[in-house]
Motif scaffolding. Structure first.
Motif, PDB file in Angstrom:
ATOM      1  N   GLN A  92       0.815  -1.216   0.000  1.00  0.00           N
ATOM      2  CA  GLN A  92       0.000   0.000   0.000  1.00  0.00           C
ATOM      3  C   GLN A  92       0.836   1.248   0.000  1.00  0.00           C
ATOM      4  OE1 GLN A  92      -2.805  -0.175   3.247  1.00  0.00           O
ATOM      5  NE2 GLN A  92      -4.364  -1.155   1.972  1.00  0.00           N
ATOM      6  N   ARG A  93       1.939   1.265   0.767  1.00  0.00           N
ATOM      7  CA  ARG A  93       2.837   2.428   0.796  1.00  0.00           C
ATOM      8  C   ARG A  93       3.481   2.636  -0.575  1.00  0.00           C
ATOM      9  NH1 ARG A  93       6.256   1.031   5.518  1.00  0.00           N
ATOM     10  NH2 ARG A  93       4.591   0.639   6.977  1.00  0.00           N
ATOM     11  N   ARG A  95       2.246   1.765  -3.473  1.00  0.00           N
ATOM     12  CA  ARG A  95       1.226   2.277  -4.391  1.00  0.00           C
ATOM     13  C   ARG A  95       0.938   3.752  -4.115  1.00  0.00           C
ATOM     14  NH1 ARG A  95      -3.145  -2.665  -4.194  1.00  0.00           N
ATOM     15  NH2 ARG A  95      -1.897  -4.133  -5.392  1.00  0.00           N
ATOM     16  N   ALA A  96       0.941   4.151  -2.839  1.00  0.00           N
ATOM     17  CA  ALA A  96       0.675   5.546  -2.492  1.00  0.00           C
ATOM     18  C   ALA A  96       1.815   6.460  -2.990  1.00  0.00           C
ATOM     19  CB  ALA A  96       0.498   5.705  -0.999  1.00  0.00           C
ATOM     20  N   GLU A  97       3.060   5.966  -2.942  1.00  0.00           N
ATOM     21  CA  GLU A  97       4.187   6.763  -3.413  1.00  0.00           C
ATOM     22  C   GLU A  97       4.197   6.868  -4.932  1.00  0.00           C
ATOM     23  OE1 GLU A  97       7.656   5.001  -1.742  1.00  0.00           O
ATOM     24  OE2 GLU A  97       7.172   5.633   0.299  1.00  0.00           O
TER      25      GLU A  97
END
Length: 99
Positions: A92-93, A95-97
């Motif tokens: 998730q991190r 993908r967020a970056e």
């Protein structure tokens, strides 16, 4: 105990050492004397009890083994869940970056 000369020989024979001297060292008379005075260790023969003198009856032993197995399974499942959650957070991190 296994390195003791008395443990490897029958009680009727005297233990024989191949070499008691170590070259190029100085002998410590306190330690050497206490080792020489020590009684040799003898193995004690205990007849097999065939389950008569066990601390726990067989049914309780089996129950204890099953409880330990259940605890191990719960700990393994918890560790797997934490590992999966950690990977999910990393993805998730990432993908967020990227977004």
């Amino acid at each position: 105990m296994f390195a003791s000369p008395g443990a490897a020989t029958p009680p009727a024979t005297a233990p024989v050492a191949q070499s008691l001297t170590v070259h190029d060292t100085r002998a410590d008379h306190l330690t050497t004397g206490s080792i020489a005075r020590a009684a040799p260790v003898r193995l004690v023969h205990v007849p097999a009890s065939h389950g008569q003198d066990l601390p726990l009856p067989q049914t309780e032993r089996h129950l204890l083994i099953l409880l330990l197995l259940a605890c191990f399974a719960v700990m393994a499942a918890g560790g797997l869940a934490l590992w999966k959650r950690g990977w999910h957070d990393i993805v998730q991190r990432a993908r967020a970056e990227d977004a």
